[in-house]
Design a protein around this motif. Sequence first.
Motif, PDB file in Angstrom:
ATOM      1  N   VAL A 129       6.230   6.220   0.209  1.00 51.95           N
ATOM      2  CA  VAL A 129       5.652   6.484  -1.112  1.00 51.95           C
ATOM      3  C   VAL A 129       6.154   7.795  -1.701  1.00 51.95           C
ATOM      4  CG1 VAL A 129       3.546   7.537  -0.149  1.00 51.95           C
ATOM      5  CG2 VAL A 129       3.476   6.501  -2.424  1.00 51.95           C
ATOM      6  N   GLU A 130       6.525   8.735  -0.847  1.00 51.76           N
ATOM      7  CA  GLU A 130       6.874  10.072  -1.341  1.00 51.76           C
ATOM      8  C   GLU A 130       8.258  10.126  -1.976  1.00 51.76           C
ATOM      9  OE1 GLU A 130       5.836   9.438   1.777  1.00 51.76           O
ATOM     10  OE2 GLU A 130       3.810  10.261   1.751  1.00 51.76           O
ATOM     11  N   PRO A 153       1.360   1.782  -4.585  1.00 51.21           N
ATOM     12  CA  PRO A 153      -0.047   2.154  -4.348  1.00 51.21           C
ATOM     13  C   PRO A 153      -1.006   1.623  -5.404  1.00 51.21           C
ATOM     14  CG  PRO A 153       1.363   4.121  -4.581  1.00 51.21           C
ATOM     15  CD  PRO A 153       2.259   2.936  -4.571  1.00 51.21           C
ATOM     16  N   ALA A 191       0.837  -1.206   0.000  1.00 54.77           N
ATOM     17  CA  ALA A 191       0.000   0.000   0.000  1.00 54.77           C
ATOM     18  C   ALA A 191       0.869   1.253   0.000  1.00 54.77           C
ATOM     19  CB  ALA A 191      -0.929   0.001   1.213  1.00 54.77           C
TER      20      ALA A 191
END
Lengths: 240, 808
Positions: free
Chosen positions: B688-689, B26, B22
């Motif tokens: 994720v960033e 994503p 997740a």
Amino acid sequence: MAYAKLFDSSKCIACRGCQKACKNWNQDPAEKTTNRGTHQNPPDLSHQTRTVVRFKEQEGGDLGIIWTFFKDSCRHCIEPACKMIADGTDEQAVVITDTGAVIYNERTAKVEGMNCGYNIPKQEKDGAPYVKCTLCFDRITNGLQPACVTTCPTGALEFGKREDIVKLALQRVEEAKKRYPDAHISSDYKEVNYIQVFHYKEDMFEMYADREKQQKIKMASRRDLLNPKKAAGMISKLLG
Amino acid sequence: MTNHWIDFANSDVVLVMGSNAAENHPISFKWVTKAMEKGGKLISVDPRFTKTSAKADIYARLRSGTDIPFLGGMIKYILDNDLIDKFYVQNYTNASFLINKDFKFEDGLFSGYNEEKRSYDKATWAYQKDANGVIMKDPSMQDPNCVYQLLKKHYSRYDIDKVVEVTGTTKDELLKVYKTYTSTSGPAKSGTILYAMGWTQHTVGTQNIRTMSMIQTLLGNMGVAGGGVNALRGESNVQGSTDYGLLFHILPGYLKFPLGSQATLADFLKATTPTTAEPQSLNWWSNTPKYMVSLLKAFYGEAATKENDFGYGWLPKGDVGANYSWLNLFDQMSKGKFTGFFAWGMNPACSSANAGKVRKALGELDWLVNVNLFPNETGQFWKGPGMDPSKIKTAVFMLPCAASVEKEGSVSNSGRWAQWRYKAANPPGEAMPDAEIIEGLVHRVKELYKKEGGAFPAPILSLAWDYEENGHLSVRKIAREINGYYTQDVPGADGAVFKKGSQLANFVGLKDDGTTACGNWLYSGSYPEAGNMMMRRDNNDASGIGLYSNWSWCWPLNRRIIYNRASVDLDGNPRRPELPVIKWDGAKWVGDIADNAAPPMSDKEKGKLPFIMTSEGVAKLFGPGLAEGPFPEHYEPLECPVENNAFSSQRINPTVKLFNEKGEGEGKDVYLTCDPRYPFVCSTYRVVEHWQTGLMTRWNKQLVELAPQNFVEMSKELAALKGIKNGEMVTIKSPRGQIDAVAMVTSRFKPFTVKGQTVHQVGTTWHFGWCAPVNGGDTANLLTPTVGDANTMIPESKAFMVNIERKG
């Protein structure tokens, strides 16, 4: 045509694509931030940040931990308190459009006693215009979806005709209940065009919104519609 | 992946272990969410409660580095409760095969171990064969030397109490995972595994994945919709890079890298082409000679002839027993064994395990060429922390290159889909696409060899290099060569002729006589005469199971689910009719492209076994190919919080290479286990960033706004123990280095109870570096040890020991 947007916390993975899509479309600059011991950044909404994903972690639930994410932004109220207040100064400062979008403009800079039960409108400094989500008014009137919805990978954000979104939200609650018995729709859903489905009992909405305050603002605004200064005074008195 | 992203939506149970999908993938959750909407269950197994865990139906924590006990316990659970897919195991695996009677396993070691060499003589890890070379079998699976019985014996030791004691998982959580996952046994349901670096970055990484592959095989989950073993690749095109032989031990299409002992093409082909006596085994790798000769023809063109072994002698050869992986290369570099180094699209000063060692090693070079989008910690190592530029001799050249959107080409995703991408903008300034930089180099090097001769000019001068089209390098021309073409007129069926220079339809037409050239047999079929299949964008799905067969192209032969012949019964009927992958209609296969056109198994003459890439034709529950042994066994991480391995007296993987140095300090190859100065387990991971070492994200203010500084996540209990408050700066130290990071105190980490002792685990990211952003912090790889998996040499960045203190 009245539109609405849905946020479904059961499907949000906090990728924060929505946060960036919003800044990208609105050409809002990045804020200088630090890590404050949380993944949430920027810390709050601001005149440069129209939407923020809030993170909350608590112990409990079936998994031992409940980690929830909530995309906070303007609720686009059907009867917006901010509009009632602003009308006291300038009826053109806050505009309700037939899309359901509540739109601010430069004239909000002069609005006296601006307030919101959801703490949405932000200004750079005193006397500057208030800034918030526009429901991507410029996109939705040109056949596009709001930028945040377009970028969401999981279907946590949806956009459509208000009646369809309400139906979808209620259906999502029923679906979510199979996994999360406490799933529910946000208690204000009949009053707003940004509707939420929450999958845990702890209502993220309750944390970031004060419905009582919202009602008080509305009442005060109604009573003193023609006297903005008085209204502002009344609001601060009411809110203690 | 054996399957593909969209196929996750077909799963009844999605196990995410060794991955935080997740967070880091994503888009995978688009499909996981769809599976869950249909009632599918999501299981998250992770030392830390992650964004994936937040969405899961079941969450179980385990101490980092104990995946094999966790999964070994599941194998025992499956066997004890007789939960195997019997049809599948009997027909499509080697469970009934008999193993050499001298094969043994005692106290953590398999037969044939050589302590001095830290490796095995695998002679006894072999099948019993009859006089014709056919493997002996016991279909009743009762023979004590059959794979099934050996498997049962091996995993009988992984009883739940011992597993719990080692992993720190609670018994209740463990049983919930076992029960839910094994509910996918048999044809009626399918379970999938999504894994990533959480499994590979261990000294037992390959065996982690193998353990799960065995579970998938026992449950009948390989080759089916919603099943398979699915690696979520950490880079958009890393699948492509391995397919094309970017690693040291393979050539394009996973052909083996030639060794010095293989002097001639015949030697090489003899050593690398497997044979089989199994009646129904297709043994696909028997085609190796066709693929190798066609590759040589692509390399050397007309200079490659039958008489000169198609130029095989010009290929570089590896020394027997040598290993040219990353950790070894930088070890050699640190010893001054290299003069020059191209850091191409890499940032080893941050990405490499024990990055402090790498930063020092770069100073041993005469020259360094840094090809990248931005200046980075590698190109600027000489002015990095602790460096004295006046004392560094290395000359550094920066070659700016184009970003992916500034050039055209294919990208192969984790699901093996090669998707064509178009150029969206011109590269800025002097930046050039990588291929054009390489072309400039090739022409200049060739020119130099032509002019000056040299020790061995033939490999360079004979290299066929003709990729120009309309005055520019054309990646489409390269793509056509990869697909393959006829080097001369070749007669086809019914008097037709394949014209010289025309494209091959696919690899079935490849020959070992020099009449075909092919840059990568796996991709043959991607660019036939009909055009570039990778450009296809038809989003209609005729399959009904999300294959989208006319969207882009996927290797091999556009087959979306590999080993799909294992999804049907012996007559070719789908075992799960509501999710059919392929079906035999009496004359041919319909549905996905079948794993070979041969009829189903019940045709005793022409029918073929489903696992065509193994010489046995079946899935290997007993797999003698890996360094550590044919059955995965638990060994502790090189650095760990326990003094003894509860399963044997072998504490660590007996086959890993150890880089040992004396002393302690920055960048040194030192390890400390159970040392009170480094009491906490640490993992590195991503958010994720940011992307990898952050080169494409750390300069982006919008992403830095979201994730501005490195952080270290720790439990409330550990924070209390160390007097650390949430949000304050702390120092993390390992025996090799230290970094500062912001403390993130969270209930998502919890202390483990391991053998009655409390074990704390922390985690931090490796995205940051001293160049940018200001106050972002430096890479967590300054902490990680120089040690790799015994098969792949992937570093053990997921389990090592640190200390943590308030920054004083």
